[in-house]
Design a protein around this motif. Structure first.
Motif, PDB file in Angstrom:
ATOM      1  N   HIS A   1       0.825  -1.204   0.000  1.00 51.33           N
ATOM      2  CA  HIS A   1       0.000   0.000   0.000  1.00 51.33           C
ATOM      3  C   HIS A   1       0.855   1.247   0.000  1.00 51.33           C
ATOM      4  N   SER A   2       2.019   1.173   0.648  1.00 46.21           N
ATOM      5  CA  SER A   2       2.807   2.388   0.886  1.00 46.21           C
ATOM      6  C   SER A   2       3.557   2.886  -0.318  1.00 46.21           C
ATOM      7  N   PHE A   3       3.613   2.118  -1.363  1.00 45.54           N
ATOM      8  CA  PHE A   3       4.454   2.517  -2.490  1.00 45.54           C
ATOM      9  C   PHE A   3       4.136   3.929  -2.969  1.00 45.54           C
ATOM     10  N   ILE A   4       2.848   4.181  -3.227  1.00 45.93           N
ATOM     11  CA  ILE A   4       2.498   5.513  -3.746  1.00 45.93           C
ATOM     12  C   ILE A   4       2.666   6.602  -2.688  1.00 45.93           C
ATOM     13  N   PRO A   5       2.156   6.419  -1.450  1.00 44.70           N
ATOM     14  CA  PRO A   5       2.341   7.492  -0.466  1.00 44.70           C
ATOM     15  C   PRO A   5       3.809   7.844  -0.249  1.00 44.70           C
ATOM     16  N   VAL A   6       4.693   6.823  -0.177  1.00 43.95           N
ATOM     17  CA  VAL A   6       6.106   7.128   0.051  1.00 43.95           C
ATOM     18  C   VAL A   6       6.676   7.886  -1.143  1.00 43.95           C
ATOM     19  N   THR A   7       6.296   7.472  -2.332  1.00 44.28           N
ATOM     20  CA  THR A   7       6.797   8.159  -3.523  1.00 44.28           C
ATOM     21  C   THR A   7       6.375   9.621  -3.501  1.00 44.28           C
TER      22      THR A   7
ATOM     23  N   TYR B   1       0.702  12.582  13.211  1.00 44.14           N
ATOM     24  CA  TYR B   1       1.587  13.381  12.376  1.00 44.14           C
ATOM     25  C   TYR B   1       2.551  12.556  11.540  1.00 44.14           C
ATOM     26  N   ALA B   2       2.637  11.273  11.818  1.00 45.41           N
ATOM     27  CA  ALA B   2       3.520  10.434  11.004  1.00 45.41           C
ATOM     28  C   ALA B   2       2.987  10.363   9.589  1.00 45.41           C
ATOM     29  N   PRO B   3       3.882  10.107   8.628  1.00 48.61           N
ATOM     30  CA  PRO B   3       3.377   9.970   7.258  1.00 48.61           C
ATOM     31  C   PRO B   3       2.491   8.736   7.127  1.00 48.61           C
ATOM     32  N   THR B   4       1.693   8.711   6.067  1.00 56.10           N
ATOM     33  CA  THR B   4       0.734   7.634   5.848  1.00 56.10           C
ATOM     34  C   THR B   4       1.371   6.265   6.012  1.00 56.10           C
ATOM     35  N   SER B   5       2.514   6.057   5.369  1.00 56.69           N
ATOM     36  CA  SER B   5       3.102   4.733   5.372  1.00 56.69           C
ATOM     37  C   SER B   5       3.569   4.345   6.767  1.00 56.69           C
ATOM     38  N   THR B   6       4.096   5.294   7.527  1.00 51.16           N
ATOM     39  CA  THR B   6       4.553   4.968   8.878  1.00 51.16           C
ATOM     40  C   THR B   6       3.385   4.608   9.781  1.00 51.16           C
TER      41      THR B   6
ATOM     42  N   THR C   1      -6.433  -1.665   8.027  1.00 52.37           N
ATOM     43  CA  THR C   1      -7.456  -1.265   7.045  1.00 52.37           C
ATOM     44  C   THR C   1      -7.823   0.195   7.228  1.00 52.37           C
ATOM     45  N   LEU C   2      -8.084   0.587   8.482  1.00 51.16           N
ATOM     46  CA  LEU C   2      -8.548   1.947   8.726  1.00 51.16           C
ATOM     47  C   LEU C   2      -7.476   2.970   8.385  1.00 51.16           C
ATOM     48  N   PHE C   3      -6.219   2.680   8.741  1.00 48.69           N
ATOM     49  CA  PHE C   3      -5.173   3.648   8.396  1.00 48.69           C
ATOM     50  C   PHE C   3      -4.933   3.684   6.893  1.00 48.69           C
ATOM     51  N   PHE C   4      -5.119   2.540   6.214  1.00 48.22           N
ATOM     52  CA  PHE C   4      -5.062   2.551   4.750  1.00 48.22           C
ATOM     53  C   PHE C   4      -6.091   3.530   4.212  1.00 48.22           C
ATOM     54  N   ILE C   5      -7.304   3.461   4.790  1.00 46.51           N
ATOM     55  CA  ILE C   5      -8.376   4.315   4.295  1.00 46.51           C
ATOM     56  C   ILE C   5      -8.038   5.776   4.531  1.00 46.51           C
ATOM     57  N   ALA C   6      -7.465   6.064   5.719  1.00 47.83           N
ATOM     58  CA  ALA C   6      -7.047   7.446   5.964  1.00 47.83           C
ATOM     59  C   ALA C   6      -6.023   7.863   4.925  1.00 47.83           C
ATOM     60  N   GLY C   7      -5.104   6.948   4.626  1.00 44.33           N
ATOM     61  CA  GLY C   7      -4.095   7.235   3.616  1.00 44.33           C
ATOM     62  C   GLY C   7      -4.698   7.437   2.243  1.00 44.33           C
TER      63      GLY C   7
END
Lengths: 498, 500
Positions: free
Chosen positions: A98-104, A239-244, A347-353
């Motif tokens: 999941h994190s590939f795009i947010p980190v990019t 405050y952490a980034p989505t992937s973290t 799941t929920l943090f994915f959705i927030a992301g």
């Protein structure tokens, strides 16, 4: 052959990739992510294999460098640790996908360093879970914590401060732990968990042991974010980034919970800490406090990640309650919830992301029913995860609560029962509020016109973010229906004498 | 205690999932209303057929058993189509057929938004209801009970205006709280009795509970199912839920949801606690008190309502407690009468709600004070309304008379003349709040009624049929489905040789 080395192999794969990624990343930046994925995939596959192997063949013990414990450091890969390792590595695999795009997007220039630190974090987590040595546990707590602080600090503007706060609180906690095991070493002469468990009956009546127990419980309570040691959690998750946050929220506190279970049940023994001493009840009371506090604070939040953070405090409380009950159903409830909550929170943090990816924020006051049309699958996953968090059967969340309920009845702890039930209702409040906003036109809007003025088109996130979300959401249904399969294995994880 | 003969059959499972299968079909046919409605009708007919096929076996005392999977250690997600289950499932699935046709007329006549969501949710609700009917143990019951709560929510808030959203919140607050309390009750029962399987005559056979413990457990159960069963003071979600479209109020809030609640009450009284335990711990008196208060208070509150649907809501609350009263009497006629009332009240009340909806769609009138003279414009509708009202007041030859008669006999059998007085009083009150409506419709002059005729056939035909069924079952209670004999059989299997 490989089986005997599994206990060491799994954390070391992560360590190796943590070292390899910066080296290869300097050469080609684009290699960082694939390396991380390969490492995680390998470890996750080994974790699956290892778990099944251990259930069929028994515990695998690995002595580093051939030194026999208690002189050497021993890694113990038993049903409980192999299960937790499986959960951690599987969730990590899904999160990294999941994190590939947010980190990019968020961390464009720091990718290599970021993935390297993620691997370090996973080394720490896996090491914490598999180790059979108390001091080694400290080492890996510190490794994972430091990695965690770094991963959090690369977030939004307030992130470095949140990470710093976590650092201070976490280091104090780790120091308590070090002091605690220092006392234990002083009294027993060993740092090996199994060895200490054997010696414990002879030394347990000393006040030193009691102090050591308290210090360790408080320390691991900080790591686990049990109320009132949870103070670092809300800011860090928000405050952490989505992937973290997707990575740390589902599994970070769980390793702390695992460590607490391991030490309390397998080193000190359930009878000692819950029957001879009131420590079990203390943990349970604080956990109940966390359950209510977290649920109430979550209702007050206007931002989704912050709401999920406080919700996590409450959910960790359930696991703490299961530990504090110290009976079979409590244990089952705690371990099952460790699994279920990892899935639900991820799941929920994915959705927030996903929402942040599309709209730039996850502010609840800005949710409206266009979200239903624009992000149908994301919101459907949210509904499933929300219903599971509230505890509606046949979703996964219901069953961990069911076992905890049975556990509280077994010990006749009516207060804890009331807390579990009330919190379900409180959970419903803050989740249904969002469902209402997303699936219905607000009364103000419905007065304007009977039909939409313009077509709102579907604008769902891309597949690499959507598919992990859906996989976990569907997983909640599967985990719920098949919970007995899992519970039957949990029986094998219980300490002797429970 | 009777040991039920069982045979393995997947039919109960099919009966539940046939409307789940319809859901994706309904959603993809969203842009083609006729095709979409076809799926609903087809699912309803197949479901009814499947349930009906289980009736002969059930009548012989054989229950179709289907176990899905072990869902908690020692407890299975299992289905058992015993007589009581088939009884309830027949009523719900049969009336769904009529409601589906009526729904089509209603939503099209009103040009409602979100019709796809409406029909899809309806299908899920019926699956959950049949699941409740066929639950073999209390945990399975809870699973389907909670699914029903969630599935009815989109229907309650369907209109999405302020009233509907607030009604939805109240509904969820009440029903989710009740569900949580049910979980506690189930956990306690499992710990004490070691099983959650429904067994006619109870499962606590040789377990010793303290008086306080038994009372607390019973009150937990009662609160858990009492919300949906409309037992006071847990009833106030029901009048609020009248903000839903009328077919929802008709089937769900007069047949499926509320009858699931009283179904739960009967299961708890007869199949978990059992008559001996209820009597020995005095639990039946507690139940009787709640039922009695509910009947009288609801009947009195019905007078105050000018909104037709709200008056019907309070009438429903009162009549649901007829059923509760009947089983609380723990006497053969009382128990049987209570169970039979599930069937009779369903046909009568659904008729009345259908009428209310037809009046709303046709003449846009919601309040009783506006209903002067509509009998001339909508004669069929108001004739059906009359039949339903007469039946609810307990006047022969409508089927409502029969259940009331047996409830009364049951009260005498149990030496509880207070119950008899309550029943008679309630009958008078029923007449008191229904007959003025009929009087207004037929014997007063209406305004602005020129040019209006009867409602569309899609609505009027179901109304006339359900009213006719009320009359038919009043004359021949065992016609087609042996509802009456089934009620008696269930009562006998539960009460066994129990004598007060």
């Amino acid at each position: 052959m490989i089986e005997r080395n599994l206990p060491a192999l799994i954390p070391l794969i992560f360590l190796a990739s943590a070292l390899l990624i910066p080296i290869l990343g300097l050469w080609k930046k684009k290699l960082a992510y694939p390396l991380a994925i390969i490492a995680t995939l390998t470890s996750a596959s080994l974790s699956v294999y290892g778990f099944i192997y251990v259930l069929l063949n028994g515990t695998i013990r690995y002595n580093f460098s051939g030194w026999i414990p208690p002189i050497g450091i021993e890694y113990v890969y038993d049903p409980l640790s192999s299960f937790v390792v499986l959960v951690i590595n599987f969730i990590t695999l899904v999160v990294l996908t999941h994190s590939f795009i947010p980190v990019t997007i968020d961390l464009e220039f720091k990718q290599t360093a970021y993935y390297s630190v993620v691997m370090l974090l996973l080394t720490g987590f896996n090491g914490m879970v598999i180790t059979g040595d108390l001091f080694n546990l400290y080492v890996f707590i510190e490794i994972s914590s430091l990695a965690g602080y770094a991963l959090i600090a690369v977030g939004e503007k307030k992130a470095p401060f949140a990470a710093f706060r976590y650092l201070i609180i976490g280091t104090i906690g780790a120091s308590f732990y070090l002091l605690g095991i220092g006392y234990l070493y002083f009294m027993s002469g060993t740092l090996n968990m199994s060895d200490l468990a054997a010696i414990m009956p002879m030394i347990k009546d000393s006040p030193t042991i009691l102090v050591a127990l308290i210090l360790i419980v408080v320390a691991l309570g900080v790591k686990m974010a049990i109320f009132p040691m949870h103070g670092w959690l809300p800011d860090s998750y928000t405050y952490a980034p989505t992937s973290t946050s997707s990575l740390i929220a589902p599994i970070g506190t769980k390793v702390g919970a695992y460590a607490m279970m391991r030490i309390l049940f397998f080193v000190f023994g359930a009878d000692y800490f819950s029957k001879e001493l009131p420590v079990g009840d203390l943990i349970a009371i604080f956990a109940c406090g966390g359950i209510i506090f977290g649920s109430v604070m979550a209702i007050a939040q206007k931002e989704l990640k912050r709401m999920l953070a406080y919700s996590s405090v409450a959910q960790i409380g359930y696991i703490g309650l299961g530990i504090g009950l110290a009976n079979p159903f409590g244990f089952i409830g705690a371990v099952l919830h460790l699994l279920n909550h990892a899935f639900m929170k991820a799941t929920l943090f994915f959705i927030a992301g996903n929402l942040r990816n599309k709209t730039g924020n996850s502010d609840i006051t800005l949710f409206d029913d266009s979200y239903r049309k624009k992000y149908p699958w994301t919101m459907a996953s949210f509904t499933i995860a929300a219903l599971s968090m509230v505890g509606l059967p046949p979703l996964a969340g219901f069953f961990s609560k069911w076992y905890l309920v049975l556990g509280t009845i077994e010990n006749s702890k009516w207060l804890y029962l009331a807390v579990i039930l009330t919190s379900s209702l409180l959970n419903a409040v803050y989740f249904f509020r969002i469902i209402e906003k997303v699936y219905m036109k607000s009364p103000a809007q419905s007065k304007d016109s009977g039909t939409d003025n313009f077509e709102i088109k579907r604008d769902e996130v891309s597949a690499s973010m959507l598919i992990p979300t859906l996989i976990l959401a569907i997983g909640l249904i599967v985990l719920g229906l098949l919970n007995v399969v899992i519970v039957n294995q949990i029986y094998k994880m219980m300490p002797v004498g429970m | 205690m009777e040991i039920l003969q069982t045979y393995n059959s997947i039919v109960p499972f099919y009966a539940i999932i046939v409307s789940i299968i319809a859901v994706p079909l309904i959603i993809i046919s969203g842009k083609f209303p006729n095709l979409r409605e076809f799926w609903t009708i087809l699912a309803a007919l197949v479901k009814f057929g499947l349930v009906l096929s289980l009736l002969p076996g059930a009548m012989e005392g054989k229950a179709a058993l289907y176990s899905l999977l072990e869902i908690a250690p020692g407890i299975e997600l299992a289905l058992k189509a015993d007589q009581f289950g088939v009884f309830f499932a027949l009523i719900a699935s049969g009336l769904w057929i009529f409601t589906s046709f009526y729904s089509i007329g209603y939503v099209r006549g009103n040009d409602e938004r979100k019709q796809t969501r409406y029909f899809a949710s309806f299908s899920v609700c019926l699956s959950a209801t049949i699941g409740i009917a066929f639950s073999a143990n209390f945990l399975t019951f809870i699973v389907f009970y909670e699914i029903l709560t969630i599935a009815t929510y989109p229907l309650v808030i369907h209109k999405e205006n302020k009233e509907a959203i607030s009604a939805g919140r109240k509904y969820l607050l009440y029903t989710l709280s009740a569900g949580i309390i049910l979980i506690a009750a189930a956990g306690l029962t499992y710990t004490y009795a070691g099983t959650l399987n429904f067994n006619p005559g109870g499962i606590f056979e040789s377990i010793e509970l303290s008086q306080g413990g038994a009372t607390v457990l019973f009150l937990l159960f009662l609160t858990g199912v009492g919300v949906k069963a409309g037992i006071m003071p847990l009833h106030s979600w029901l009048p609020a839920a009248m903000a839903a479209p009328t077919p929802v109020s008709a089937l769900l809030h007069a047949v499926a949801v509320v009858k699931s609640g009283v179904f739960g009450v009967v299961r708890i009284v007869g199949f978990i606690f059992g008559p001996e335990m209820m009597y020995n711990y005095g639990l039946n008196n507690i139940l009787l008190a709640f039922a009695g208060v509910t009947i009288i208070t609801a009947s009195l509150l019905a007078f105050k309502q000018d909104n037709l649907k709200r008056r019907l809501a309070y009438s429903t609350i009162g009549h649901l407690s007829y059923i509760v009263l009947g089983v609380a009497l723990l006497s053969p006629s009382g128990f049987a009468g209570g169970i039979f009332h599930i069937a009779t009240h369903a046909t009568m009340k659904i008729t009345l709600f259908f009428c209310a909806g037809a009046i709303y769609v046709n003449l846009h009138k919601e309040n009783i004070s506006e209903l002067n003279g509509i009998g001339k414009v909508m004669p069929w509708t108001m004739a059906a309304f009359t039949i339903g009202s007469l039946g609810l007041a307990g006047i022969p030859p409508i089927n409502g008379f029969i259940s009331k008669w047996f409830l009364g006999v049951g009260a005498l059998q149990a030496n509880m003349s207070i119950a008899l007085i309550i029943l008679v009083l309630s009958g008078l009150l029923n007449a008191g709040y229904f007959f003025p409506i009929i009087h207004r419709a037929f014997f007063r002059e209406g305004k602005n009624l020129e040019g209006h005729k009867e409602a569309s056939l899609l609505m009027v035909l179901p109304i006339v049929i359900t009213a006719f069924l009320s009359l038919l079952f009043g004359l021949f209670p065992d016609l087609f489905f042996n509802f009456f004999t089934t009620a008696v059989n269930i009562s006998n299997s539960v009460l066994g040789g129990f004598l007060r």
